[in-house]
Design an enzyme around this catalytic site. Structure first.
Site, PDB file in Angstrom:
ATOM      1  N   CYS A 385       0.909  -1.238   0.155  1.00 10.63           N
ATOM      2  CA  CYS A 385      -0.044   0.029   0.081  1.00 10.63           C
ATOM      3  C   CYS A 385       0.839   1.219   0.014  1.00 10.63           C
ATOM      4  CB  CYS A 385      -1.085   0.021   1.130  1.00 10.63           C
ATOM      5  SG  CYS A 385      -2.033   1.540   1.238  1.00 10.63           S
ATOM      6  N   ALA A 509      -6.498  -5.564 -10.864  1.00 15.99           N
ATOM      7  CA  ALA A 509      -7.176  -4.852 -10.011  1.00 15.99           C
ATOM      8  C   ALA A 509      -7.820  -3.919 -10.790  1.00 15.99           C
ATOM      9  CB  ALA A 509      -6.297  -4.131  -9.204  1.00 15.99           C
TER      10      ALA A 509
END
Length: 640
Positions: A385, A509
């Site tokens: 992240c 994604a």
């Protein structure tokens, strides 16, 4: 490019390779812009005028468009104007008629992201709500209850039904929301009694569509710290013993403390119990033992990887699904909203959860909690992240620079888990300094079952192309450990090129958000020229799944609409295959303004949030009077 006849909704395309410029792109096409056939290109003003008129252009303009030759100067100017990357969209005509002072009228352009978006409760869209105890004919609050108890009065003030049929009633034989359902007329009698289809209800017996819900008793025990983590305690004791100093280290530490005390007594003038020198000397110790406190949960694609969306992906052939990133400390505290991210639908045959954390103790306890109370096939650590609030506190990409803590987290979670442990990483933190190739051999020793590598660094975010050459290098280092590649996969061609690198699988994604049918394209090895009606059917499936997951009352319906609008911010980037001048579309290429083959296809191409709301109204009915939606980017906003 030549286009043959369509077969079964698919356009067979044969390419004539155009002349390429120095940068490898076709001459005249701006870098970062998707190449679209000139017949479909238009200008910004004409595009919005066409949508505002619901697809009805004036006759004069239609005749002018028909008589306009393709090689005219006017069309060339249109092409050049449309090739510019779309800027912030102008407000719609309806908003201008309300005489609201918009940013366009002020002459300003809003840029950037809405980082602190206000949370609007779905209950705010109902003026009067029905008390949940009406069915039991008894309210424990009596006269103090602020909800309605008269069903007839509630039905008179309730918004009109959205449609004639209820998805929940048609699927399960009964609607759990009774008269509050926005499709109540489909299963409510004249005296406001709910109907049941006993045959369908019996067919659903023993079925559990959604698993991994938070048990109320478990939530209470978590909040009172009454949950035992025996296996985690065993592992954490081994860490504590390993960190205990030996006799020589204790003697050296005592000598250093004595020298420091003597120096402070002779050279430093003190005021109060501590001196500035004492504080500075303590900082290295604090950094070594208390590196960064717990971080807040943040997602790269907020509110997109939800359960209804994953069901859509499963329909198109996704093999593995993973829940949204959950914060380990929030799970340990029993937060309902965080546990909702762990829910699993029965169609998800291979499902995992992704958690994020900074320290071995919390991550190990969270892994043991999941292992004992959640039905999953694997647990994934998010160490990729890039968000600042996560990274600066040691989570996400920060773990890649804290290898000692990273090792303790992986070994601890492996110690308490009965399912495989996977890790997602990036190439590194800095753009020109990759570290993944150094970490992968170490993670093999730590006991990781699989690694997913995103081909960008933290600094690059999503502005640069993924480095698949580096992914190929890392996949050879990881062997025989499976390594999945991730980044810039939007088509069957992209997937085939990625598989040539030797990766064991692909993680998709953004590509799935832009076109969830990418899984079908990969499995069937073709480019699918999907029609606008088929795309609307996908949104209809999502809305049905959302009503099943969040509820078919006003609260659940508006929550479904919000998640749909978030998803539409990605779907609008898709360019139909039949309109492309060169197949396939690249994920970082933004489409210019173009007219679709019909009104619905043009509407789906709009990047204005007002048009997204219009699409949602086709499936979920009109928005409430006080409805407003603040998307991730400031350039798009809607307020009614």
């Amino acid at each position: 490019m030549e286009e043959a006849a369509s077969h079964g909704g698919e356009t067979q395309v044969t390419e004539k390779v155009p002349e390429l410029a120095v940068d490898g792109r076709r001459d005249g096409v701006r870098k970062g812009t998707a190449g679209i056939k000139t017949d479909f290109l238009t200008t910004k003003d004409k595009f919005h005028e066409f949508l505002d008129s619901n697809g009805q252009l004036p006759k004069e303009k239609e005749e002018k468009k028909e008589n306009l030759p393709h090689d005219s100067d006017e069309l060339k100017g249109t092409t050049e104007a449309s090739e510019e990357e779309p800027a912030a969209k102008k407000p719609k005509v309806e908003q201008q008629e309300e005489n609201k002072l918009t940013w366009k009228q002020q002459g300003k352009r809003q840029r950037g992201q809405n980082k602190s978006r206000p949370h609007v409760k779905p209950t705010a869209y109902e003026d009067q709500r029905l008390c949940q105890s009406v069915e039991n004919r008894k309210c424990h609050y009596g006269d103090k209850c602020k909800f309605l108890h008269d069903v007839a009065e509630y039905m008179a003030s309730k918004p009109a039904d959205v449609g004639p049929s209820c998805y929940l009633y048609d699927t399960f034989g009964a609607c759990f929301y009774g008269v509050t359902c926005r499709f109540a007329l489909a299963h409510t009698t004249a005296d406001f009694q709910s109907m049941r289809d006993e045959a369908r209800v019996k067919a659903q017996e023993g079925r559990t569509p959604v698993r991994n819900s938070l048990d109320k008793d478990l939530q209470i025990r978590l909040r009172k710290h009454h949950v035992a983590f025996d296996r985690s305690a065993e592992y954490l004791q081994t860490i504590a013993k390993a960190q205990e100093p030996g006799p020589k280290q204790q003697q050296q530490q005592e000598e250093r403390n004595g020298e420091a005390g003597t120096e402070n007594k002779t050279t430093v003038k003190t005021i109060g119990p501590l001196t500035d020198a004492d504080v500075i000397k303590l900082r290295p110790c604090i950094a070594a033992t208390l590196v960064n406190p717990a971080c807040a949960p943040l997602l790269s694609f907020p509110q997109c990887g939800n359960l209804p969306f994953r069901r859509v992906c499963k329909r198109f052939g996704a093999d593995i699904t993973c829940g949204e990133m959950a914060m380990c400390t929030n799970l340990l505290q029993g937060q309902q909203s965080e546990w909702a991210l762990l829910k699993r639908h029965e169609s998800e045959d291979l499902f995992g959860v992704q958690i994020e954390g900074c320290f071995p103790d919390t991550m190990t306890r969270c892994a043991e909690l999941i292992n004992n109370h959640i039905d999953v096939d694997f647990v994934d650590i998010n160490s990729g992240c890039p968000i600042d609030l996560v990274y600066k506190k040691g989570g996400g990409c920060g773990l890649m620079t804290r290898t000692r803590k990273f090792e303790q987290i992986i070994r601890g979670m492996n110690y308490v888990l009965d399912v495989p442990l996977t890790v997602k990483i990036r190439t590194g933190v800095h753009e020109k300094y990759n570290v993944a190739h150094k970490l992968i051999p170490e993670m093999k020793k730590w006991g990781v079952s699989m690694i997913t590598l995103h081909g960008r660094s933290r600094e690059q975010r999503y502005t640069k192309l993924a480095d698949w050459d580096y992914i190929n290098t890392c996949s050879s280092l990881a062997s025989p450990l499976p390594l999945f590649g991730n980044g810039d996969i939007l088509s069957y061609d992209d997937a085939m090129k990625a598989r040539e690198t030797g990766v064991s699988g692909l993680m998709i994604a953004r590509g799935a958000l832009i076109k969830p049918w990418i899984f079908t394209e990969i499995k069937e090895r073709r480019h699918w020229d999907i029609s606008s009606s088929e795309r609307l059917d996908n949104l209809r499936n999502f809305s049905n799944y959302g009503l099943e997951h969040w509820g078919s009352d006003t609260r659940g319906l508006e929550k479904t609409r919000t998640f749909m609008l978030e998803w539409l911010s990605f779907l609008c980037r898709y360019v139909p295959v039949g309109l492309l001048e060169r197949v396939p579309q690249r994920i970082n290429d933004r489409p210019p303004y173009y007219m679709g083959r019909n009104y619905l296809e043009s509407l789906m191409a709009s990047q204005h949030v007002g048009d997204w709301v219009k699409i949602s109204e086709m499936l979920l009915g009109p928005v409430p009077k006080n409805f407003n939606f603040l998307p991730k980017h400031k350039a798009n906003a809607y307020e009614k």
